[in-house]
Design a protein around this motif. Sequence first.
Motif, short mmCIF file in Angstrom:
data_model
loop_
_atom_site.label_atom_id
_atom_site.label_comp_id
_atom_site.label_asym_id
_atom_site.label_seq_id
_atom_site.Cartn_x
_atom_site.Cartn_y
_atom_site.Cartn_z
N LYS A 1 -16.22 1.07 11.35
CA LYS A 1 -16.27 2.45 11.84
C LYS A 1 -17.67 2.72 12.35
CE LYS A 1 -15.31 7.23 10.52
NZ LYS A 1 -14.92 8.14 9.42
N GLU B 1 -21.62 -4.11 0.39
CA GLU B 1 -20.21 -4.04 0.78
C GLU B 1 -19.96 -4.89 2.02
OE1 GLU B 1 -16.91 -0.70 2.23
OE2 GLU B 1 -18.79 -0.06 1.30
N LYS C 1 -7.39 0.46 7.28
CA LYS C 1 -7.77 -0.19 6.03
C LYS C 1 -6.55 -0.88 5.41
CE LYS C 1 -9.88 0.72 1.51
NZ LYS C 1 -10.49 1.75 0.62
N SER C 2 -5.41 -0.21 5.45
CA SER C 2 -4.20 -0.74 4.86
C SER C 2 -3.71 -2.00 5.58
CB SER C 2 -3.10 0.33 4.89
OG SER C 2 -1.92 -0.13 4.28
N LYS D 1 -17.58 -8.65 2.72
CA LYS D 1 -16.56 -8.81 3.76
C LYS D 1 -16.74 -10.10 4.56
CE LYS D 1 -15.97 -3.83 4.65
NZ LYS D 1 -14.54 -3.69 4.39
N GLU E 1 -8.16 5.82 10.08
CA GLU E 1 -9.07 5.06 9.22
C GLU E 1 -8.32 4.49 8.02
OE1 GLU E 1 -13.28 5.57 6.74
OE2 GLU E 1 -12.34 7.31 7.69
N ARG E 2 -7.51 5.33 7.38
CA ARG E 2 -6.75 4.87 6.20
C ARG E 2 -5.69 3.86 6.61
NH1 ARG E 2 -5.09 2.74 2.66
NH2 ARG E 2 -4.30 3.46 0.64
N THR F 1 -5.38 -3.98 7.57
CA THR F 1 -6.36 -5.06 7.49
C THR F 1 -6.20 -5.81 6.18
OG1 THR F 1 -7.94 -3.85 8.88
CG2 THR F 1 -8.83 -5.63 7.51
N LYS F 2 -5.90 -5.08 5.10
CA LYS F 2 -5.64 -5.72 3.81
C LYS F 2 -4.43 -6.65 3.91
CE LYS F 2 -4.06 -3.18 0.40
NZ LYS F 2 -4.03 -2.21 -0.73
N ASP G 1 0.85 -1.20 0.00
CA ASP G 1 0.00 0.00 0.00
C ASP G 1 0.88 1.24 0.00
OD1 ASP G 1 -2.33 1.46 -0.09
OD2 ASP G 1 -3.21 0.55 1.69
#
Length: 247
Positions: free
Chosen positions: A136, A180, A108-109, A184, A104-105, A111-112, A95
């Motif tokens: 969130k 979405e 997300k990174s 998941k 938050e960003r 978790t990927k 990433d």
Amino acid sequence: MLNCLVLDDEPHCVRLLEDYIAETPFLNLVLATTDAVEALTFLKREEVDVLFLDVNMPTLTGFQFLNVASPACHVIITTAYTQHAVESYNYDVSDYLVKPISYERFLKSVTKVLNKVAEAAQGPAEQAASDFIFVKTEHKGKFQKINLEDIRYIEGLLNYVSIYTRQSDKPVITYVGIGEMEAKLPKHLFVRVHRSYIVSISDIEAIDGNEVILKRPPRIPTGEKYKEALLKDFSSAMIVTPKKKKS
């Protein structure tokens, strides 16, 4: 648990990532440094899963560091400059985070990366998602961990979903669409029964007409679009009693 190394020449950026890692249950900080040589030495002798790497550094740039270190771990670039993005993917980075980095960003990174590590650790036939999700919530800045085994059902309403768990009658609300959310969730644990509902398969007690009966209320409606697939999923476990012939 993912072991993390942070390399950045700006101490305040190092501290921010230290704080984010400390806030994330599946991350473990093994080294945070502004010294590229120290990071290089550490990588050679210790196991690291994720390297957070700045690009513009005085001793070695981030890309020079990757050329020298050739780290066998996931690399997440952390930089204030967007122009390095194309070059970064020549190094197969996981990433590219542009400063200032929000939690938050960041979440997300990582978790990927967690999902990639989980998939790599399993055989192709048994690859599965993690046993939890982070969402969130409606409370600003709060991310909540929810174990998949605790979820009873999920109700979609406009642009958000309500997640009902075994721990509380009050749902956890998160602003994502139900489609979405469905993507998941592992399909062997959850099933979409209606355009507005996803239910835990283990919670299903019966299918009664156009309703799914859970182990405890409420009853969940089924949509025609989803009912056929639902019955097909359960067909192997069904025992059909033939009608008695009239004498």
